[in-house]
Design an enzyme around this catalytic site. Structure first.
Site, PDB file in Angstrom:
ATOM      1  N   LYS A 158       8.868  -0.640  14.548  1.00 45.16           N
ATOM      2  CA  LYS A 158       9.509  -0.212  13.291  1.00 45.16           C
ATOM      3  C   LYS A 158      10.485   0.933  13.580  1.00 45.16           C
ATOM      4  O   LYS A 158      11.581   0.992  13.029  1.00 45.16           O
ATOM      5  CB  LYS A 158       8.462   0.292  12.297  1.00 45.16           C
ATOM      6  CG  LYS A 158       7.562  -0.770  11.700  1.00 45.16           C
ATOM      7  CD  LYS A 158       6.696  -0.117  10.612  1.00 45.16           C
ATOM      8  CE  LYS A 158       5.512  -0.961  10.224  1.00 45.16           C
ATOM      9  NZ  LYS A 158       4.545  -0.257   9.386  1.00 45.16           N
TER      10      LYS A 158
ATOM     11  N   GLU B  64      -4.945  -7.138  14.647  1.00 46.02           N
ATOM     12  CA  GLU B  64      -4.503  -5.800  14.247  1.00 46.02           C
ATOM     13  C   GLU B  64      -5.686  -4.816  14.314  1.00 46.02           C
ATOM     14  O   GLU B  64      -5.491  -3.619  14.489  1.00 46.02           O
ATOM     15  CB  GLU B  64      -3.897  -5.832  12.834  1.00 46.02           C
ATOM     16  CG  GLU B  64      -2.956  -4.666  12.561  1.00 46.02           C
ATOM     17  CD  GLU B  64      -2.140  -4.826  11.285  1.00 46.02           C
ATOM     18  OE1 GLU B  64      -0.970  -5.234  11.362  1.00 46.02           O
ATOM     19  OE2 GLU B  64      -2.660  -4.532  10.197  1.00 46.02           O
TER      20      GLU B  64
ATOM     21  N   GLY C 165      -4.935  -2.144   5.054  1.00 46.94           N
ATOM     22  CA  GLY C 165      -4.058  -3.238   4.621  1.00 46.94           C
ATOM     23  C   GLY C 165      -4.698  -4.603   4.811  1.00 46.94           C
ATOM     24  O   GLY C 165      -4.694  -5.444   3.914  1.00 46.94           O
ATOM     25  N   ARG C 166      -5.281  -4.837   5.987  1.00 46.65           N
ATOM     26  CA  ARG C 166      -5.831  -6.164   6.279  1.00 46.65           C
ATOM     27  C   ARG C 166      -7.177  -6.406   5.602  1.00 46.65           C
ATOM     28  O   ARG C 166      -7.773  -7.473   5.764  1.00 46.65           O
ATOM     29  CB  ARG C 166      -5.900  -6.387   7.786  1.00 46.65           C
ATOM     30  CG  ARG C 166      -6.618  -5.304   8.565  1.00 46.65           C
ATOM     31  CD  ARG C 166      -6.349  -5.411  10.061  1.00 46.65           C
ATOM     32  NE  ARG C 166      -6.873  -4.274  10.799  1.00 46.65           N
ATOM     33  CZ  ARG C 166      -6.257  -3.116  10.963  1.00 46.65           C
ATOM     34  NH1 ARG C 166      -5.064  -2.920  10.413  1.00 46.65           N
ATOM     35  NH2 ARG C 166      -6.789  -2.140  11.668  1.00 46.65           N
TER      36      ARG C 166
ATOM     37  N   HIS D  13      -3.456 -33.332  16.964  1.00 51.59           N
ATOM     38  CA  HIS D  13      -2.276 -34.044  17.461  1.00 51.59           C
ATOM     39  C   HIS D  13      -1.238 -33.076  18.006  1.00 51.59           C
ATOM     40  O   HIS D  13      -0.074 -33.434  18.167  1.00 51.59           O
ATOM     41  CB  HIS D  13      -1.699 -34.912  16.344  1.00 51.59           C
ATOM     42  CG  HIS D  13      -2.694 -35.933  15.881  1.00 51.59           C
ATOM     43  ND1 HIS D  13      -2.811 -37.176  16.466  1.00 51.59           N
ATOM     44  CD2 HIS D  13      -3.672 -35.859  14.947  1.00 51.59           C
ATOM     45  CE1 HIS D  13      -3.802 -37.841  15.880  1.00 51.59           C
ATOM     46  NE2 HIS D  13      -4.343 -37.055  14.953  1.00 51.59           N
TER      47      HIS D  13
ATOM     48  N   LYS E 166       0.837  -1.196   0.000  1.00 51.48           N
ATOM     49  CA  LYS E 166       0.000   0.000   0.000  1.00 51.48           C
ATOM     50  C   LYS E 166       0.881   1.259   0.000  1.00 51.48           C
ATOM     51  O   LYS E 166       0.701   2.162  -0.793  1.00 51.48           O
ATOM     52  CB  LYS E 166      -0.907  -0.039   1.233  1.00 51.48           C
ATOM     53  CG  LYS E 166      -1.848   1.120   1.356  1.00 51.48           C
ATOM     54  CD  LYS E 166      -2.808   0.903   2.516  1.00 51.48           C
ATOM     55  CE  LYS E 166      -3.619   2.158   2.756  1.00 51.48           C
ATOM     56  NZ  LYS E 166      -4.559   2.029   3.859  1.00 51.48           N
TER      57      LYS E 166
ATOM     58  N   GLU F  35      10.450  -4.502   4.751  1.00 51.34           N
ATOM     59  CA  GLU F  35      10.606  -5.898   4.321  1.00 51.34           C
ATOM     60  C   GLU F  35      10.343  -6.031   2.816  1.00 51.34           C
ATOM     61  O   GLU F  35      11.109  -6.657   2.084  1.00 51.34           O
ATOM     62  CB  GLU F  35       9.598  -6.801   5.063  1.00 51.34           C
ATOM     63  CG  GLU F  35       9.833  -6.917   6.552  1.00 51.34           C
ATOM     64  CD  GLU F  35       9.048  -5.900   7.372  1.00 51.34           C
ATOM     65  OE1 GLU F  35       8.779  -4.788   6.852  1.00 51.34           O
ATOM     66  OE2 GLU F  35       8.705  -6.211   8.522  1.00 51.34           O
TER      67      GLU F  35
HETATM   68  O1  F6P Z   1       1.787  -4.476   9.870  1.00 52.74           O
HETATM   69  C1  F6P Z   1       1.420  -3.161   9.603  1.00 52.74           C
HETATM   70  C2  F6P Z   1       0.959  -2.974   8.212  1.00 52.74           C
HETATM   71  O2  F6P Z   1       0.760  -1.613   8.011  1.00 52.74           O
HETATM   72  C3  F6P Z   1      -0.308  -3.759   7.862  1.00 52.74           C
HETATM   73  O3  F6P Z   1      -1.471  -3.158   8.265  1.00 52.74           O
HETATM   74  C4  F6P Z   1      -0.175  -3.897   6.389  1.00 52.74           C
HETATM   75  O4  F6P Z   1      -1.014  -4.874   5.913  1.00 52.74           O
HETATM   76  C5  F6P Z   1       1.294  -4.216   6.258  1.00 52.74           C
HETATM   77  O5  F6P Z   1       1.911  -3.421   7.253  1.00 52.74           O
HETATM   78  C6  F6P Z   1       1.912  -3.952   4.914  1.00 52.74           C
HETATM   79  O6  F6P Z   1       1.866  -2.614   4.548  1.00 52.74           O
HETATM   80  P1  F6P Z   1       2.107  -2.158   3.057  1.00 52.74           P
HETATM   81  O7  F6P Z   1       1.055  -2.760   2.223  1.00 52.74           O
HETATM   82  O8  F6P Z   1       2.056  -0.664   3.088  1.00 52.74           O
HETATM   83  O9  F6P Z   1       3.470  -2.657   2.638  1.00 52.74           O
END
Ligand code: F6P
Length: 551
Positions: free
Chosen positions: A517, A354, A268-269, A385, A206, A212
């Site tokens: 972060k 979240e 995001g979620r 199990h 987003k 990452e």
């Molecule tokens: O973990 C925090 C968060 O902002 C989530 O809400 C989101 O899904 C994820 O990081 C990834 O964010 P982005 O799509 O901006 O890389």
């Protein structure tokens, strides 16, 4: 502001809990032979059986009163109308617009968002068709066979879960791979499975700034450029982006022509319904992706229009509130009996934790109640199990959702049929055992069938008994197909929303992930210096300094 704990329904529920607490669920079933009829709901072929809960009609009535006192009706309207209910980020939460199949206008800041939603869907349709039929070629002219989605959190969990869940609908010659972890092992293992000439990377973020994702995307880009002797023209054929941030996408080197847009009002979620679902559309085909959206839209309508006591997300949410706030059961297990749904527990973990892992209210006050539960789980029968021992005989009561299709996606030959019958019988067995338990006398009868054997090994009787009275919901449906999965996911989204309304929290922000972060960005430069770090507490300093000594 008056708190929900001051409401009439809350006070009555506190009293009611005391009166029902000691009644075993077995007795509730004995008292009412039609208990299933009274405590289940249908939506098309989907059956939600909530009879194995510590509830009676009065409980449900009070829980619905509570939802009304929390002004659920108003909040539901605000959600669907696109009001900026995510007030800490000044945003709407309009994932429902992304699957608004009836296409009625939905306004944000005076603009109908539907034309742009539909444009992106059309662009996704064209692109996914081109990749699937081989019209989209890699730089050397070969067709794409591997799609690598690089993203994390909501930009990974939803698409990964759906592609796995609906694998039998996937393109036979396409392989989807999901890379999320910044641990270099993740991207390395993915790239080992790829040929640069036939791989398409979908960079899904987003913000397009997530550490990452950007690290993994840069590694993938370098890997591609190494293969094509540094020729940056190759990027266009092998990288597309899904983002709200065109400027950074361009800076990364991806042509905005190859960018699929979405908007800040998509959390995001909640984003698998947006262009973040591109990997789903490519792998399953746009028709199946649209069916997923259609299933979710059906539940949106159900949630919006159905009276509370017949409303599936509302019922599930309020039963959850009942356990969390009146019984102090603070975890919730998601137990899909379908190997395809093995990523559903982590997906719902993000969706729920979240959203509702919050301690400050909409009135900027500390919340005095338990809010979101710890959500966890694993597919059955594997979990049986591993951790079911604790669910059956542990000290904590863990309300659970069992989810199972009646038919396997893997179409019945006699062997597949047998597998599914074994699976189904295990699901039935677990939900019944959790509810019924097994008394010490029942254990004795099993252990000592004759008078002569009576009393031998008596010390084992208690160990082999089960208290039961452990709640579960069962969600069953004909087959796991795109529409059904869409319905299921939307049920959970709205359940989470309803609980957030009762707790008076903002379910749509996620400030809790920011602090970590921020510290990571302070630690990262420290790891590259040679001098010993003294900037932090002694534990942190020593952990950092040991890293430096050993790298
Ligand atoms: O973990 C925090 C968060 O902002 C989530 O809400 C989101 O899904 C994820 O990081 C990834 O964010 P982005 O799509 O901006 O890389």
């Amino acid at each position: 502001m008056t708190e929900i704990t001051d409401s009439k329904a809350w006070k009555k529920l506190v009293e009611h809990q005391k009166s029902i607490q000691a009644t075993h669920m077995r007795d509730l079933f004995n008292q009412d032979p039609n208990r299933f009829d009274n405590f289940h709901l249908n939506f098309q072929d989907l059956i939600v059986d909530f009879s194995k809960n510590k509830i009676n009609n009065h409980t449900l009535k009070l829980l619905m009163d509570l939802a009304r006192e929390a002004k659920l009706d108003d909040w539901r309207t605000k959600l669907f109308k696109g009001e900026k209910i995510n007030f800490t980020e000044n945003r709407a939460a309009l994932h429902t617009a992304l699957r608004n199949q009836s296409n009625h206008p939905i306004m944000i800041d005076g603009e109908d968002v539907m034309p742009k939603v539909n444009n992106v869907l059309d662009k996704m349709a064209k692109f996914s068709e081109d990749v699937r039929n081989g019209d989209w070629k890699g730089y050397s002219g070969k067709r794409i066979v591997t799609i690598v989605n690089i993203g994390i959190g909501g930009s990974d969990l939803g698409p990964a879960m759906v592609c796995k869940a609906l694998k039998s609908f996937g393109h036979p010659n396409l392989k989807p791979i999901f890379v999320s972890n910044v641990d270099g092992a993740d991207i390395s293992q993915a790239l080992e499975q790829c040929d640069p000439e036939t791989t398409l990377f979908i960079v899904a973020s987003k913000t397009f700034t997530t550490q990452e994702t950007m690290a993994n995307a840069s590694t993938a880009r370098q890997w591609l450029l190494n293969h094509f002797q540094g020729n940056t023209a190759s990027i266009k054929s092998h990288f597309v982006a899904v983002s709200t941030n065109a400027r950074v996408v361009k800076e990364f080197g991806i042509d905005t022509e190859n960018m699929f847009e979405f908007w800040d009002w998509v959390g995001g979620r909640y984003s698998l319904w947006s262009a973040i679902g591109l990997s789903i559309a490519v792998y399953l085909g746009m028709d199946h992706y649209r069916k997923l959206l259609a299933g979710a839209h059906e539940i949106d309508q159900h949630f919006l229009e159905t009276p509370l006591k017949k409303n599936i997300p509302v019922i599930l949410a309020m039963i959850g509130v009942w356990y969390i706030n009146f019984f102090n059961y603070n975890t919730h297990a998601i137990l899909p009996y379908d190997q395809g749904l093995s990523l559903l527990p982590p997906y719902l973990q993000q969706a729920d934790m979240e959203s509702n892992g919050k301690f400050v209210s909409r009135d900027d006050e500390y919340v005095s109640l338990h809010t979101g539960p710890v959500v966890w789980g694993e597919s059955g029968t594997n979990g049986q199990h591993a951790f079911y021992q604790l669910i059956h005989q542990g000290q904590d009561i863990i309300p659970s959702d069992f989810i199972i299709p009646m038919r396997s996606q893997y179409h019945p030959n006699s062997e597949a049929d047998l597998h599914h019958k074994i699976l189904f019988s295990n699901f039935i067995a677990q939900t019944r055992a959790l509810m019924m338990g097994k008394t010490e006398n029942e254990v004795r009868k099993e252990m000592f069938p004759t008078d002569e054997s009576y009393g031998k090994l008596e010390h084992l009787v208690r160990h082999k008994s089960f208290l039961g009275d452990r709640p579960s919901n069962s969600i069953i449906f004909n087959e796991l197909d795109p529409k059904t999965l869409g319905r299921l996911l939307a049920i959970y989204e709205h359940k989470i929303f309803v609980q957030g309304v009762v707790w008076n929290i903002n379910s749509f922000d996620q400030w809790g992930v920011e602090y970590g972060k921020q510290i990571a960005s302070m630690v990262l430069p420290e790891l590259s210096t040679t001098r010993a770090t003294e900037a932090f507490d002694s534990s942190t300093n020593n952990l950092i300094n040991n890293f430096k000594k050993n790298t």
